[in-house]
Design a protein around this motif. Structure first.
Motif, mmCIF file in Angstrom:
data_model
loop_
_atom_site.group_PDB
_atom_site.id
_atom_site.type_symbol
_atom_site.label_atom_id
_atom_site.label_comp_id
_atom_site.label_asym_id
_atom_site.label_seq_id
_atom_site.Cartn_x
_atom_site.Cartn_y
_atom_site.Cartn_z
ATOM 1 N N VAL A 2 35.181 53.904 -1.675
ATOM 2 C CA VAL A 2 35.602 52.342 -2.024
ATOM 3 C C VAL A 2 36.226 51.855 -0.590
ATOM 4 O O VAL A 2 36.974 52.736 -0.200
ATOM 5 N N GLU A 3 35.704 51.000 -0.155
ATOM 6 C CA GLU A 3 36.120 50.434 1.194
ATOM 7 C C GLU A 3 37.020 49.146 1.111
ATOM 8 O O GLU A 3 37.782 48.934 2.159
ATOM 9 N N SER A 4 36.931 48.601 0.045
ATOM 10 C CA SER A 4 37.968 47.234 -0.074
ATOM 11 C C SER A 4 38.241 46.926 -1.401
ATOM 12 O O SER A 4 37.701 47.567 -2.326
ATOM 13 N N ARG A 5 39.027 46.196 -1.799
ATOM 14 C CA ARG A 5 39.551 45.797 -3.065
ATOM 15 C C ARG A 5 38.266 44.854 -3.667
ATOM 16 O O ARG A 5 37.936 44.937 -4.902
ATOM 17 N N CYS A 10 33.786 47.020 4.574
ATOM 18 C CA CYS A 10 34.789 47.226 6.104
ATOM 19 C C CYS A 10 33.923 47.721 7.005
ATOM 20 O O CYS A 10 34.238 47.326 8.144
ATOM 21 N N SER A 11 33.201 48.891 6.672
ATOM 22 C CA SER A 11 32.463 49.509 7.661
ATOM 23 C C SER A 11 31.599 48.798 8.550
ATOM 24 O O SER A 11 31.056 49.060 9.601
ATOM 25 N N GLN A 12 31.245 47.653 7.982
ATOM 26 C CA GLN A 12 30.117 46.697 8.409
ATOM 27 C C GLN A 12 30.787 45.488 8.865
ATOM 28 O O GLN A 12 30.297 44.587 9.492
ATOM 29 N N SER A 22 42.005 48.874 9.388
ATOM 30 C CA SER A 22 41.399 49.972 8.855
ATOM 31 C C SER A 22 40.985 49.912 7.445
ATOM 32 O O SER A 22 40.605 50.684 6.734
ATOM 33 N N GLY A 23 40.714 48.560 6.967
ATOM 34 C CA GLY A 23 40.436 48.324 5.569
ATOM 35 C C GLY A 23 41.468 47.933 4.800
ATOM 36 O O GLY A 23 42.838 48.517 4.943
ATOM 37 N N CYS A 24 41.441 46.909 3.872
ATOM 38 C CA CYS A 24 42.540 46.674 3.031
ATOM 39 C C CYS A 24 42.946 47.879 1.950
ATOM 40 O O CYS A 24 44.152 47.627 1.663
ATOM 41 N N VAL A 25 42.259 48.899 1.606
ATOM 42 C CA VAL A 25 42.567 49.762 1.001
ATOM 43 C C VAL A 25 43.600 50.646 1.666
ATOM 44 O O VAL A 25 44.501 51.621 1.016
ATOM 45 N N SER A 26 43.734 50.443 2.916
ATOM 46 C CA SER A 26 44.881 51.427 3.854
ATOM 47 C C SER A 26 45.828 50.542 4.454
ATOM 48 O O SER A 26 46.421 51.079 5.301
ATOM 49 N N ILE A 27 45.771 49.400 4.378
ATOM 50 C CA ILE A 27 46.889 48.432 5.009
ATOM 51 C C ILE A 27 47.575 47.697 4.119
ATOM 52 O O ILE A 27 47.281 47.301 3.149
ATOM 53 N N ASP A 28 48.806 47.255 4.420
ATOM 54 C CA ASP A 28 49.781 46.509 3.653
ATOM 55 C C ASP A 28 49.715 44.956 3.799
ATOM 56 O O ASP A 28 49.613 44.148 2.926
ATOM 57 N N LYS A 29 48.965 44.616 4.807
ATOM 58 C CA LYS A 29 48.955 43.211 5.186
ATOM 59 C C LYS A 29 47.567 42.912 6.151
ATOM 60 O O LYS A 29 47.405 43.817 6.857
ATOM 61 N N PRO A 30 46.719 41.918 5.483
ATOM 62 C CA PRO A 30 45.516 41.826 6.298
ATOM 63 C C PRO A 30 45.545 41.357 7.554
ATOM 64 O O PRO A 30 46.703 40.449 7.574
ATOM 65 N N PHE A 31 44.789 41.530 8.564
ATOM 66 C CA PHE A 31 45.015 40.988 9.992
ATOM 67 C C PHE A 31 45.011 39.405 9.878
ATOM 68 O O PHE A 31 45.390 38.843 11.125
ATOM 69 N N TRP A 32 44.447 38.774 8.867
ATOM 70 C CA TRP A 32 43.937 37.362 9.144
ATOM 71 C C TRP A 32 45.103 36.506 8.297
ATOM 72 O O TRP A 32 44.993 35.368 8.199
ATOM 73 N N GLY A 33 46.132 37.179 8.009
ATOM 74 C CA GLY A 33 47.228 36.349 7.024
ATOM 75 C C GLY A 33 48.147 37.168 6.620
ATOM 76 O O GLY A 33 48.425 38.306 6.535
ATOM 77 N N GLU A 34 49.289 36.614 5.766
ATOM 78 C CA GLU A 34 50.341 37.246 5.105
ATOM 79 C C GLU A 34 49.899 38.184 3.919
ATOM 80 O O GLU A 34 50.583 39.068 3.943
ATOM 81 N N HIS A 49 39.274 48.771 -7.044
ATOM 82 C CA HIS A 49 38.674 47.737 -6.618
ATOM 83 C C HIS A 49 38.277 46.641 -7.835
ATOM 84 O O HIS A 49 38.707 47.232 -8.997
ATOM 85 N N CYS A 50 37.658 45.477 -7.478
ATOM 86 C CA CYS A 50 37.518 44.451 -8.538
ATOM 87 C C CYS A 50 36.547 44.985 -9.690
ATOM 88 O O CYS A 50 36.852 44.519 -10.726
#
Length: 89
Positions: A2-5, A10-12, A22-34, A49-50
């Motif tokens: 699983v690369e994202s929720r 994310c690898s692509q 490093s992908g949303c599964v391993s970060i607290d805040k996305p690079f593009w917003g709060e 994941h969804c």
């Protein structure tokens, strides 16, 4: 893996190299917003994941997947289905 929720691969992602993500599964805040409402929803339900959600695919995920500017014509929904099938094995 699983690369994202939301099912985004994310690898692509072309942004991955240009921003520290490093992908949303391993970060607290996305690079593009709060925050990301899909990530917040999924993590609030303690789901990987969804595709693991009883409401899948919900209106929020569909909105993201079919957004005219940033959507992927439902590819992320299909990816979540694949992840869910792999988890059932």
């Amino acid at each position: 893996m699983v690369e994202s929720r939301c099912g985004l691969l994310c690898s692509q992602c072309s942004f991955r190299e240009s921003v520290p993500c490093s992908g949303c599964v391993s970060i607290d805040k996305p690079f593009w917003g709060e925050s990301c409402p899909v990530k917040s929803c999924c993590e609030g339900k303690q789901l990987a994941h969804c595709g693991a959600c009883s409401d899948f695919p919900c209106a929020l995920l569909k909105q993201f997947a079919y957004d005219p500017k940033q959507g992927d014509d439902g590819k992320r929904i299909t990816q979540c289905e694949k992840w869910q099938k792999n988890q059932e094995k």
